[in-house]
Structures are given as C-alpha cells and as structure tokens.
Design a protein around this motif. Sequence first.
Motif, short mmCIF file in Angstrom:
data_model
loop_
_atom_site.label_atom_id
_atom_site.label_comp_id
_atom_site.label_asym_id
_atom_site.label_seq_id
_atom_site.Cartn_x
_atom_site.Cartn_y
_atom_site.Cartn_z
N TYR A 117 0.84 -1.20 0.00
CA TYR A 117 0.00 0.00 0.00
C TYR A 117 0.87 1.25 0.00
N ALA A 118 1.94 1.24 0.79
CA ALA A 118 2.86 2.38 0.81
C ALA A 118 3.45 2.60 -0.57
N SER A 119 3.81 1.52 -1.25
CA SER A 119 4.35 1.63 -2.60
C SER A 119 3.31 2.23 -3.55
N TYR A 120 2.08 1.77 -3.43
CA TYR A 120 0.99 2.31 -4.25
C TYR A 120 0.82 3.82 -4.01
N LEU A 121 0.82 4.22 -2.76
CA LEU A 121 0.66 5.63 -2.43
C LEU A 121 1.81 6.46 -3.00
N GLY A 122 3.02 5.93 -2.87
CA GLY A 122 4.17 6.65 -3.39
C GLY A 122 4.10 6.83 -4.90
N LYS A 123 3.67 5.79 -5.60
CA LYS A 123 3.56 5.88 -7.06
C LYS A 123 2.48 6.85 -7.50
N ASN A 124 1.56 7.15 -6.60
CA ASN A 124 0.47 8.08 -6.92
C ASN A 124 0.68 9.45 -6.28
N SER A 125 1.95 9.77 -6.02
CA SER A 125 2.34 11.10 -5.53
C SER A 125 1.68 11.46 -4.22
N ARG A 126 1.51 10.47 -3.35
CA ARG A 126 0.92 10.70 -2.03
C ARG A 126 1.97 10.33 -0.98
N GLU A 127 3.08 11.07 -1.03
CA GLU A 127 4.25 10.71 -0.24
C GLU A 127 3.97 10.75 1.26
N ALA A 128 3.27 11.77 1.72
CA ALA A 128 3.02 11.89 3.16
C ALA A 128 2.27 10.67 3.68
N GLU A 129 1.28 10.20 2.93
CA GLU A 129 0.52 9.01 3.34
C GLU A 129 1.38 7.76 3.26
N ALA A 130 2.23 7.69 2.23
CA ALA A 130 3.13 6.54 2.10
C ALA A 130 4.07 6.47 3.30
N LEU A 131 4.60 7.62 3.72
CA LEU A 131 5.51 7.64 4.87
C LEU A 131 4.80 7.22 6.15
N GLN A 132 3.53 7.59 6.29
CA GLN A 132 2.76 7.15 7.46
C GLN A 132 2.64 5.64 7.49
#
Length: 219
Positions: A117-132
């Motif tokens: 899920y973190a990888s998915y968020l990162g690929k969709n430019s949602r870095e803050a959520e990915a880091l969480q």
Amino acid sequence: MSPQLAFAQDSACGPLANAYGPFDYRTEKGNSLHLVESAHFTPVVEALIKGNAGYLGGDLDYTLRAFPNHHRALLAVMRYGEKTKSPKPNDLRYSVECYFTRALQFRPDDTTARLLYASYLGKNSREAEALQQLERTNALAKDNPFTHYNIGLVYFDLKQYDKALAQAHIADDLGFTQTGLRDQLKAAGKWKDAPPRSAARAEAPASAAAPAASAPLPQ
C-alpha cells in the motif's frame, strides 16, 4: 462475526464478509488457497494477460475477496490499475485502493500488505501518506530482517535515502544477506557504513541483546 468483519460493514469499499472466506493469505496455504488460485489467480491472470474464469478484473476481485491480503494479487491489482491508467478499471468491483483498504482492515498487522500500500501511495504522488504507512510498518516489523529490508526499498523509491540507509543497517544487523538495497544506495551515492556500536551495547550480556528473527521469511 469477527470484529474485523463487523468493522468493514461500514466501509465504502464493501463488507469483508464473503461466501468463500475470507482467509488469511499468510496462514491458509492449503486447499482453500489452491482452489481459489487454480480457478481465479492462474499465471495468465497474474501476468494480466486475460481472465481465466471470466473477466480479468473479476478473477482478481474474486481472489481478493476470498483472500483480502493475498500479496501477489494485491501487487497484480496495483499493476492492473497502472496498465489501464485507471484508479478503477471497469471490470473491478472496487477501486484499486479499496483492495488495499480491505486488506488492512482484515489484517492490520500484515506488514507486506502495508508495504504494498505504501508503494501504491508513493507511485500516486501521495508521499506523506506513504511515509505514514512505512512508519506503521516499521513499528510492526520488530526483529524481522526481511520486513526492514523491504521497508528500506520503499523508502529508497521515495528518495528518503537516510531512512532507507537506516533500514538497510537494521536488516544487516539482523543477519539479512541480500545486498540489493545496499547496491542501490551505493549507486545513488547515499551509502554509509554503519557507525560502530556503542561500548555499552557491545559489552551488554547476551541475554540483554535483541533476539534474532526465528520465523521463516515470507514466501
């Protein structure tokens, strides 16, 4: 009904209650998994070539309703969204993100599902959520070197090189032998050797040291 199933009834991504399952992909490796994979998650489905029992999205959906945290199916559904350039391909019951939400509602302690899920968020430019998500995964990782190594890989993809380096050192310290993350950091000019252990840590009795990971690495 289990607490996880009851919680999911109010989700916009649909209930977890299912006619078959839901089963935990990490622990159910017997006939139930074989039946689902042989009918709905065949190699051609996983490769996103075509469906087996019906539409491609239908087979992915069936797999992830029976096994919400099926790691390879979660990766496949993420790739399917990328392939179709859509957050919800037409033949999927839910959006791609919903399948990650469902997986983590079902098994919040599944570190591999959370990393995907973190990888998915990162690929969709949602870095803050990915880091969480990575911070939560790190809290769950304990002394599992495989998980720390993979956390580091996702940090690297997010260009969080200092955090990736820290995870690489933790994985090394726990006895992990793969060097891919170290090699990537070296290629990016971000590798630094771990600092020497403090004298207090070096002189601590063996009983006070953190136990090595004893569980087999996830397959």
